[in-house]
Design a protein around this motif. Structure first.
Motif, PDB file in Angstrom:
ATOM      1  N   MET A   1       0.981  -1.241   0.077  1.00  0.00           N
ATOM      2  CA  MET A   1       0.087   0.020  -0.027  1.00  0.00           C
ATOM      3  C   MET A   1       0.918   1.281  -0.054  1.00  0.00           C
ATOM      4  N   ALA A   2       0.483   2.081  -0.834  1.00  0.00           N
ATOM      5  CA  ALA A   2       1.167   3.518  -0.722  1.00  0.00           C
ATOM      6  C   ALA A   2       0.500   4.578  -0.106  1.00  0.00           C
ATOM      7  N   LEU A   3       1.307   5.594   0.374  1.00  0.00           N
ATOM      8  CA  LEU A   3       0.588   6.642   0.774  1.00  0.00           C
ATOM      9  C   LEU A   3       0.686   7.665  -0.245  1.00  0.00           C
ATOM     10  N   ARG A   4      -0.128   8.862  -0.206  1.00  0.00           N
ATOM     11  CA  ARG A   4      -0.194   9.962  -1.061  1.00  0.00           C
ATOM     12  C   ARG A   4       0.837  11.138  -0.505  1.00  0.00           C
ATOM     13  N   TRP A   5       1.681  11.528  -1.347  1.00  0.00           N
ATOM     14  CA  TRP A   5       2.648  12.690  -0.730  1.00  0.00           C
ATOM     15  C   TRP A   5       1.579  14.011  -1.033  1.00  0.00           C
ATOM     16  N   TYR A   6       0.943  14.306   0.141  1.00  0.00           N
ATOM     17  CA  TYR A   6      -0.117  15.219   0.397  1.00  0.00           C
ATOM     18  C   TYR A   6       0.462  16.837   0.444  1.00  0.00           C
ATOM     19  N   THR A   7       1.486  17.221   0.815  1.00  0.00           N
ATOM     20  CA  THR A   7       2.055  18.484   1.195  1.00  0.00           C
ATOM     21  C   THR A   7       3.469  18.490   1.460  1.00  0.00           C
ATOM     22  N   THR A   8       4.033  19.669   1.221  1.00  0.00           N
ATOM     23  CA  THR A   8       5.613  20.171   1.453  1.00  0.00           C
ATOM     24  C   THR A   8       5.495  21.017   2.585  1.00  0.00           C
ATOM     25  N   VAL A   9       5.886  21.000   3.765  1.00  0.00           N
ATOM     26  CA  VAL A   9       6.000  21.999   4.663  1.00  0.00           C
ATOM     27  C   VAL A   9       7.212  22.858   4.780  1.00  0.00           C
ATOM     28  N   ILE A  10       7.037  23.990   4.785  1.00  0.00           N
ATOM     29  CA  ILE A  10       7.918  25.117   4.898  1.00  0.00           C
ATOM     30  C   ILE A  10       8.012  26.059   6.158  1.00  0.00           C
ATOM     31  N   ASP A  11       9.257  25.735   6.514  1.00  0.00           N
ATOM     32  CA  ASP A  11       9.380  26.708   8.014  1.00  0.00           C
ATOM     33  C   ASP A  11       9.736  28.253   7.187  1.00  0.00           C
ATOM     34  N   SER A  12       8.838  29.117   7.968  1.00  0.00           N
ATOM     35  CA  SER A  12       9.035  30.574   7.484  1.00  0.00           C
ATOM     36  C   SER A  12       8.708  31.292   8.821  1.00  0.00           C
ATOM     37  N   HIS A  13       9.423  32.650   8.412  1.00  0.00           N
ATOM     38  CA  HIS A  13       9.349  33.650   9.614  1.00  0.00           C
ATOM     39  C   HIS A  13       7.835  34.466   9.177  1.00  0.00           C
ATOM     40  N   ASP A  14       7.738  34.874   8.023  1.00  0.00           N
ATOM     41  CA  ASP A  14       6.357  35.425   7.478  1.00  0.00           C
ATOM     42  C   ASP A  14       5.572  34.626   6.726  1.00  0.00           C
ATOM     43  N   ILE A  15       4.767  33.840   7.253  1.00  0.00           N
ATOM     44  CA  ILE A  15       4.089  32.681   6.548  1.00  0.00           C
ATOM     45  C   ILE A  15       3.453  33.418   5.353  1.00  0.00           C
ATOM     46  N   ALA A  16       2.463  34.468   5.782  1.00  0.00           N
ATOM     47  CA  ALA A  16       1.853  34.905   4.678  1.00  0.00           C
ATOM     48  C   ALA A  16       2.601  35.363   3.380  1.00  0.00           C
ATOM     49  N   ALA A  17       3.391  36.038   3.724  1.00  0.00           N
ATOM     50  CA  ALA A  17       4.352  36.598   2.477  1.00  0.00           C
ATOM     51  C   ALA A  17       4.966  35.377   1.725  1.00  0.00           C
ATOM     52  N   GLN A  18       5.712  34.348   2.447  1.00  0.00           N
ATOM     53  CA  GLN A  18       6.098  33.243   1.636  1.00  0.00           C
ATOM     54  C   GLN A  18       5.100  32.473   0.859  1.00  0.00           C
ATOM     55  N   ALA A  19       3.915  32.341   1.529  1.00  0.00           N
ATOM     56  CA  ALA A  19       2.808  31.452   0.715  1.00  0.00           C
ATOM     57  C   ALA A  19       2.350  32.448  -0.581  1.00  0.00           C
ATOM     58  N   ARG A  20       2.284  33.649  -0.433  1.00  0.00           N
ATOM     59  CA  ARG A  20       1.776  34.364  -1.393  1.00  0.00           C
ATOM     60  C   ARG A  20       2.870  34.214  -2.400  1.00  0.00           C
ATOM     61  N   TRP A  21       4.165  34.421  -2.255  1.00  0.00           N
ATOM     62  CA  TRP A  21       5.370  34.364  -3.230  1.00  0.00           C
ATOM     63  C   TRP A  21       5.343  33.132  -3.895  1.00  0.00           C
ATOM     64  N   TRP A  22       5.242  32.169  -3.060  1.00  0.00           N
ATOM     65  CA  TRP A  22       5.136  30.717  -3.712  1.00  0.00           C
ATOM     66  C   TRP A  22       3.851  30.274  -4.753  1.00  0.00           C
ATOM     67  N   ALA A  23       2.545  30.938  -4.018  1.00  0.00           N
ATOM     68  CA  ALA A  23       1.672  30.728  -4.932  1.00  0.00           C
ATOM     69  C   ALA A  23       1.759  31.432  -6.111  1.00  0.00           C
ATOM     70  N   GLU A  24       2.409  32.558  -6.235  1.00  0.00           N
ATOM     71  CA  GLU A  24       2.222  33.421  -7.435  1.00  0.00           C
ATOM     72  C   GLU A  24       3.480  32.543  -8.338  1.00  0.00           C
ATOM     73  N   THR A  25       4.593  32.089  -7.661  1.00  0.00           N
ATOM     74  CA  THR A  25       5.507  31.555  -8.537  1.00  0.00           C
ATOM     75  C   THR A  25       4.955  30.230  -9.218  1.00  0.00           C
TER      76      THR A  25
END
Length: 134
Positions: A1-25
């Motif tokens: 049985m395999a598991l789904r690679w669901y997400t990658t977690v990224i440690d950040s100081h400013d999670i909102a800014a980092q999320a928006r930067w990567w979302a745009e990228t």
């Protein structure tokens, strides 16, 4: 049985800014945001319940940004590789990333490699590979 690679977690100081930067990228969208995490997924991905396990396993991965107090001190042990399609101008894509706050990074790569190492606005390394069509 395999598991789904669901997400990658990224440690950040400013999670909102980092999320928006990567979302745009990545052309992703924010699907959840609070003070403890911000989650982004591909725009084409549904948030609907998926009953069928096989269909659920084929879903793309997301990114989750979580706050940490410490700064980044060493080279990432895991990084994201981005690849432009052969129809895209790779140099223009890299220039756009640099204009938006990425920086060139040296992780010991040789001068003749076929990828470019960059760092996101908080210093997390990632690579832009040579153009590809598969």
């Amino acid at each position: 049985m395999a598991l789904r690679w669901y997400t990658t977690v990224i440690d950040s100081h400013d999670i909102a800014a980092q999320a928006r930067w990567w979302a745009e990228t990545l052309d992703f969208r924010i699907v959840y945001e609070d003070a403890h995490e911000v989650a982004v997924i591909p725009k084409h991905m549904s948030e609907d319940v998926i009953e069928d396990g096989a269909t659920w396993m084929r879903q793309a991965q997301g990114l989750v940004f979580v706050p940490v107090p410490e700064g980044k001190t060493i080279k990432n042990r895991l990084h994201i590789d981005l690849a432009p399609h052969t129809s895209q101008d790779r140099d223009a894509e890299i220039a756009a990333l640099l204009e938006r706050g990425a920086t060139l990074a040296d992780v010991g790569q040789d001068d003749d490699v076929t990828w470019t190492v960059l760092a996101d606005p908080e210093g997390n390394e990632f690579c832009v590979l040579s153009s590809r069509d598969r």
